[in-house]
Design a protein around this motif. Structure first.
Motif, PDB file in Angstrom:
ATOM      1  N   ALA A 108      -0.118  -4.678   3.663  1.00  0.00           N
ATOM      2  CA  ALA A 108      -1.186  -5.523   4.203  1.00  0.00           C
ATOM      3  C   ALA A 108      -0.910  -6.951   3.731  1.00  0.00           C
ATOM      4  CB  ALA A 108      -2.550  -5.036   3.731  1.00  0.00           C
ATOM      5  N   ALA A 112      -6.054  -0.953   5.010  1.00  0.00           N
ATOM      6  CA  ALA A 112      -5.040  -0.080   5.597  1.00  0.00           C
ATOM      7  C   ALA A 112      -3.813  -0.908   5.962  1.00  0.00           C
ATOM      8  CB  ALA A 112      -5.599   0.621   6.835  1.00  0.00           C
ATOM      9  N   PRO A 113      -2.649  -0.276   6.137  1.00  0.00           N
ATOM     10  CA  PRO A 113      -1.441  -1.018   6.527  1.00  0.00           C
ATOM     11  C   PRO A 113      -1.671  -1.838   7.792  1.00  0.00           C
ATOM     12  CG  PRO A 113      -0.873   1.199   5.866  1.00  0.00           C
ATOM     13  CD  PRO A 113      -2.365   1.153   5.910  1.00  0.00           C
ATOM     14  N   ASP A 127      -3.384  -4.619   7.946  1.00  0.00           N
ATOM     15  CA  ASP A 127      -4.594  -5.426   7.865  1.00  0.00           C
ATOM     16  C   ASP A 127      -4.306  -6.808   7.264  1.00  0.00           C
ATOM     17  OD1 ASP A 127      -6.049  -3.372   8.946  1.00  0.00           O
ATOM     18  OD2 ASP A 127      -6.902  -2.692   7.038  1.00  0.00           O
ATOM     19  N   GLU A 149       1.316   3.530   2.250  1.00  0.00           N
ATOM     20  CA  GLU A 149       1.969   3.856   3.505  1.00  0.00           C
ATOM     21  C   GLU A 149       2.323   2.616   4.327  1.00  0.00           C
ATOM     22  OE1 GLU A 149      -0.521   6.596   5.545  1.00  0.00           O
ATOM     23  OE2 GLU A 149      -0.353   8.151   4.010  1.00  0.00           O
ATOM     24  N   GLY A 205      -3.040  -5.123  12.471  1.00  0.00           N
ATOM     25  CA  GLY A 205      -4.226  -4.411  12.014  1.00  0.00           C
ATOM     26  C   GLY A 205      -5.511  -5.184  12.178  1.00  0.00           C
ATOM     27  N   LEU A 223       0.843  -1.191   0.000  1.00  0.00           N
ATOM     28  CA  LEU A 223       0.000   0.000   0.000  1.00  0.00           C
ATOM     29  C   LEU A 223       0.881   1.245   0.000  1.00  0.00           C
ATOM     30  CD1 LEU A 223      -2.570  -1.172   2.713  1.00  0.00           C
ATOM     31  CD2 LEU A 223      -2.481  -1.751   0.284  1.00  0.00           C
ATOM     32  N   ASN A 280     -11.117   0.832  -0.513  1.00  0.00           N
ATOM     33  CA  ASN A 280     -11.549   1.886   0.407  1.00  0.00           C
ATOM     34  C   ASN A 280     -11.365   1.479   1.866  1.00  0.00           C
ATOM     35  OD1 ASN A 280     -12.301   3.670  -1.621  1.00  0.00           O
ATOM     36  ND2 ASN A 280     -14.386   2.859  -1.734  1.00  0.00           N
ATOM     37  N   TRP A 281     -11.408   0.194   2.138  1.00  0.00           N
ATOM     38  CA  TRP A 281     -11.341  -0.291   3.522  1.00  0.00           C
ATOM     39  C   TRP A 281      -9.913  -0.560   3.981  1.00  0.00           C
ATOM     40  CZ3 TRP A 281      -9.628  -4.732   5.956  1.00  0.00           C
ATOM     41  CH2 TRP A 281     -10.068  -4.933   7.276  1.00  0.00           C
TER      42      TRP A 281
END
Length: 470
Positions: free
Chosen positions: A338, A439-440, A442, A335, A366, A333, A436-437
């Motif tokens: 995942a 994040a790092p 996860d 930043e 996450g 991602l 959209n859901w």
């Protein structure tokens, strides 16, 4: 390089006649797909459900095929074509060539079947045996009426170990396959509700899987996964055919090779084991506890082949999950990263529970997202079997769930008040929702029957968040 076959050998094996070919010409590979033809391959023009390989013979020859194995009717209709081996039926010709390959091979042959874990177990065995000698094996899931003879026909004569996967969705399908393979060792991983719509009950599935014993060579060795309710029944079926050399393996207390409770640490799953006077530790670079019985079968087969125990345990540590069956994928991602666990190739109630258990053991920074697709071919019990996942899923309590397919609507209704969940008719809108859901840190698991097409979502994730190239 030694030729896989010569034209003369193929003609003698298939009862075929050569048209426009040198009897001593070398064939180095075999394909049923004109898109994957390599130079000097034999193209076998089998007729499938959607395509007739005879429609692609000219293309295959243009692309460098050394010869094409075709039916009499096709040859008669195309007298202008050469570089043909003509037989009564192309698929029967392929079967004969596969049998000839098995007859000339002097190494040891292992056949694997089961309701769950066939491919993963085959991979565990082949990865282990490759550390000890020249090993031939079924690729992908080439385990049906054309896949097995194709894999046999591709087997080099000097193969030391061969591992074949045998699949079925109906009774009487394994029998002809195992008779071609003629294994020295047979593995049944587990009996579970897969293809249940084609059987009266799980005993019917067990009977169909037990057909593997019919082709096991006299004095052969049976290996049975012990973590299901049909072990004694399968032992009885084996004994009824004169196969008394049976070894069981798994977490069950009664297993001959007993595995202790699994421990996950540093991205590896491990357990202690006891087998006769031997004890040791299995360690596999995977997340799921279900990888350990697979590894145990590889260890047992190696010991039956009189391979060194310590060397086997070291070889097993090379056993990584194949694509679609627990493969761990890092998503880059903007930043951070995942993790995606790809279980997209197949699903039934047993493998679904195993996958959810894997997530429950995993420690990550996450959130957790579970993407589940329909489990196919479960017949009239399908709605209830999908609903049976509700309690395990509630216990896992992932932060986000996406369900795909009409059967998953039943599970959705049972968990919608307890979990953050969305039901989708198909996978088309899943990627933007996940983007959209996500994040790092996860963790995302994708699991469903292959026919639902969640493998395409996994591939889209690979392309959207590819690993950074160094």
């Amino acid at each position: 390089m030694t030729a896989l076959w010569t034209i003369d050998e193929i003609c003698r094996a298939t009862d075929g006649r050569a048209v426009g070919l040198d009897a001593d010409a070398a064939i180095n590979g075999i394909s049923i797909d004109s898109r994957t033809i390599s130079e000097n391959d034999l193209f076998v023009a089998i007729k499938g459900d959607r395509f007739d390989g005879h429609d692609f013979v000219a293309k295959a020859l243009e692309q460098g095929a050394g010869a094409a194995l075709v039916s009499d009717a096709f040859a008669d209709a195309h007298p202008d074509l050469s570089r043909l081996i003509v037989v009564d039926d192309a698929l029967l010709g392929l079967e004969r060539l596969g049998v000839a390959a098995r007859q000339r091979m002097q190494g040891k042959v292992i056949a694997v079947t089961g309701s769950v874990g066939k491919t993963s177990t085959k991979e565990a065995i082949r990865i282990t045996l490759q550390q000890f000698g020249k090993t031939h094996f079924s690729i992908k899931s080439f385990n049906n009426h054309w896949g097995v003879p194709l894999m046999l026909a591709r087997m080099p004569a000097d193969t030391e170990f061969a591992v074949f996967e045998l699949g079925m969705s109906h009774a009487d399908e394994i029998r002809p396959l195992v008779n071609m393979v003629s294994p020295h060792m047979a593995v049944i991983t587990r009996i579970a509700p897969a293809h249940l719509e084609n059987f009266k009950d799980l005993y019917g599935i067990a009977d169909a899987k037990a057909e593997i014993f019919e082709g096991l060579l006299p004095g052969g060795h049976v290996f049975l996964g012990a973590d299901h309710d049909y072990v004694a029944y399968l032992k009885g079926r084996a004994a009824g055919l004169g196969h008394e050399n049976v070894t069981t393996y798994g977490f069950a207390e009664m297993a001959d090779m007993h595995l202790s409770a699994p421990v996950l640490a540093d991205g590896q799953i491990g357990c202690d084991f006891e087998f006769d006077a031997e004890n040791g530790q299995l360690l596999v670079p995977q997340l799921g506890a279900h990888a350990l019985p697979n590894a145990a079968s590889a260890y047992l087969i190696g010991r039956a082949l009189e391979l060194d125990a310590d060397a086997l345990l070291a070889a097993i540590q090379h056993y990584v999950a194949p694509p679609g069956r627990g493969e761990i994928i890092t998503l880059e991602l903007e930043e951070g990263t995942a993790t995606l666990v790809d279980e997209s190739y197949n699903a039934n109630p047993t493998s679904m529970l195993a996958a959810l258990d894997t997530l429950s053991r995993n420690q990550h920074q996450g959130r957790t997202c579970v993407i589940l697709g329909d489990m196919l071919e479960l017949g009239a019990q399908a709605p209830d079997l999908h609903r049976s996942l509700a309690e395990p899923l509630k216990q896992l309590a992932p932060e986000q769930c996406y369900f795909v397919g009409p059967m998953m609507a039943h599970l959705f209704e049972d968990v919608r008040d307890d979990l953050v969940v969305e039901w989708l008719e198909n996978r088309d809108t899943l990627l933007p929702k996940l983007a959209n859901w996500l994040a790092p840190g996860d963790l995302v698991m994708v699991k469903g029957s292959n026919g639902i097409g969640l493998g395409a979502l996994v591939q889209a994730c690979r392309e959207k968040w590819p690993p950074t190239k160094e």
